[in-house]
Motif scaffolding. Structure first.
Motif, mmCIF file in Angstrom:
data_model
loop_
_atom_site.group_PDB
_atom_site.id
_atom_site.type_symbol
_atom_site.label_atom_id
_atom_site.label_comp_id
_atom_site.label_asym_id
_atom_site.label_seq_id
_atom_site.Cartn_x
_atom_site.Cartn_y
_atom_site.Cartn_z
ATOM 1 N N PHE A 16 0.827 -1.187 -0.142
ATOM 2 C CA PHE A 16 0.171 0.068 -0.038
ATOM 3 C C PHE A 16 0.993 1.215 0.003
ATOM 4 N N LEU A 17 1.764 1.268 0.919
ATOM 5 C CA LEU A 17 2.937 2.655 1.030
ATOM 6 C C LEU A 17 3.544 2.656 -0.134
ATOM 7 N N ARG A 18 3.973 1.530 -0.902
ATOM 8 C CA ARG A 18 4.923 1.469 -1.868
ATOM 9 C C ARG A 18 4.213 2.020 -3.055
ATOM 10 N N ILE A 19 3.011 1.585 -3.257
ATOM 11 C CA ILE A 19 2.251 2.044 -4.527
ATOM 12 C C ILE A 19 1.658 3.533 -4.112
ATOM 13 N N ARG A 20 1.415 3.638 -2.634
ATOM 14 C CA ARG A 20 0.722 5.093 -2.560
ATOM 15 C C ARG A 20 1.779 6.127 -2.743
ATOM 16 N N PHE A 21 2.963 5.717 -2.443
ATOM 17 C CA PHE A 21 4.166 6.754 -2.467
ATOM 18 C C PHE A 21 5.054 6.843 -3.988
ATOM 19 N N GLY A 22 4.668 6.253 -4.899
ATOM 20 C CA GLY A 22 5.133 6.030 -6.145
ATOM 21 C C GLY A 22 6.353 5.078 -6.436
ATOM 22 N N TYR A 23 6.638 4.323 -5.473
ATOM 23 C CA TYR A 23 7.657 3.390 -5.742
ATOM 24 C C TYR A 23 7.207 2.467 -6.696
ATOM 25 N N TYR A 24 6.088 1.955 -6.760
ATOM 26 C CA TYR A 24 5.477 1.359 -7.642
ATOM 27 C C TYR A 24 4.368 1.946 -8.424
ATOM 28 N N ARG A 25 4.517 2.399 -9.653
ATOM 29 C CA ARG A 25 3.615 3.280 -10.467
ATOM 30 C C ARG A 25 2.763 2.578 -11.200
ATOM 31 N N CYS A 26 1.734 3.178 -11.747
ATOM 32 C CA CYS A 26 0.641 2.443 -12.588
ATOM 33 C C CYS A 26 1.293 1.908 -13.724
ATOM 34 N N GLY A 27 0.901 0.700 -14.042
ATOM 35 C CA GLY A 27 1.427 -0.043 -15.156
ATOM 36 C C GLY A 27 2.617 -0.934 -14.738
ATOM 37 N N GLN A 73 -2.956 5.438 -9.686
ATOM 38 C CA GLN A 73 -2.313 6.608 -10.181
ATOM 39 C C GLN A 73 -2.368 7.841 -9.173
ATOM 40 N N LEU A 74 -1.059 8.434 -9.213
ATOM 41 C CA LEU A 74 -1.065 9.675 -8.237
ATOM 42 C C LEU A 74 -1.830 10.603 -8.994
ATOM 43 N N LYS A 75 -2.757 11.445 -8.230
ATOM 44 C CA LYS A 75 -3.651 12.360 -8.893
ATOM 45 C C LYS A 75 -2.675 13.638 -8.625
ATOM 46 N N GLU A 76 -3.012 14.694 -9.468
ATOM 47 C CA GLU A 76 -2.389 15.772 -9.477
ATOM 48 C C GLU A 76 -2.497 16.517 -8.058
ATOM 49 N N GLY A 77 -1.232 17.010 -7.536
ATOM 50 C CA GLY A 77 -1.243 17.534 -6.275
ATOM 51 C C GLY A 77 -0.991 16.770 -5.182
ATOM 52 N N GLU A 78 -0.996 15.367 -5.487
ATOM 53 C CA GLU A 78 -0.469 14.463 -4.363
ATOM 54 C C GLU A 78 0.838 14.439 -4.431
ATOM 55 N N GLU A 79 1.541 14.280 -3.290
ATOM 56 C CA GLU A 79 3.145 14.130 -3.248
ATOM 57 C C GLU A 79 3.644 12.761 -3.506
ATOM 58 N N GLU A 80 4.615 12.639 -4.225
ATOM 59 C CA GLU A 80 5.313 11.362 -4.402
ATOM 60 C C GLU A 80 6.147 10.955 -3.404
#
Length: 80
Positions: A16-27, A73-80
């Motif tokens: 959850f944390l790795r996806i949510r904060f961009g370690y794993y990205r959409c795709g 996918q991170l939405k605009e305004g969300e931090e990576e």
């Protein structure tokens, strides 16, 4: 079995944390269940329970015979 549930929750939080904060990205694809079982030293049902929870919340896609893919996918305004 409480230990299996605890481990499943930890694996869920890990991804959850790795996806949510961009370690794993959409795709991106996640490691196979066999690989995760070896890495976390747990049974396949424990890993599967964590992944099913991520799937039910819309973070990943799981299909037999295919890699588990990240849908979030991170939405605009969300931090990576």
């Amino acid at each position: 079995m409480q230990n299996e549930q605890d481990f499943s929750n930890l694996i869920y939080e890990y991804f959850f944390l790795r996806i949510r904060f961009g370690y794993y990205r959409c795709g991106d694809s996640l490691p196979s269940i066999d690989t995760l079982c070896r890495e976390f030293n747990v049974a396949p049902l424990t890993v599967t329970a964590a992944l099913r929870r991520l799937r039910s919340e819309g973070f990943i896609s799981m299909h037999n015979g295919r890699p588990t893919m990240v849908l979030y996918q991170l939405k605009e305004g969300e931090e990576e």
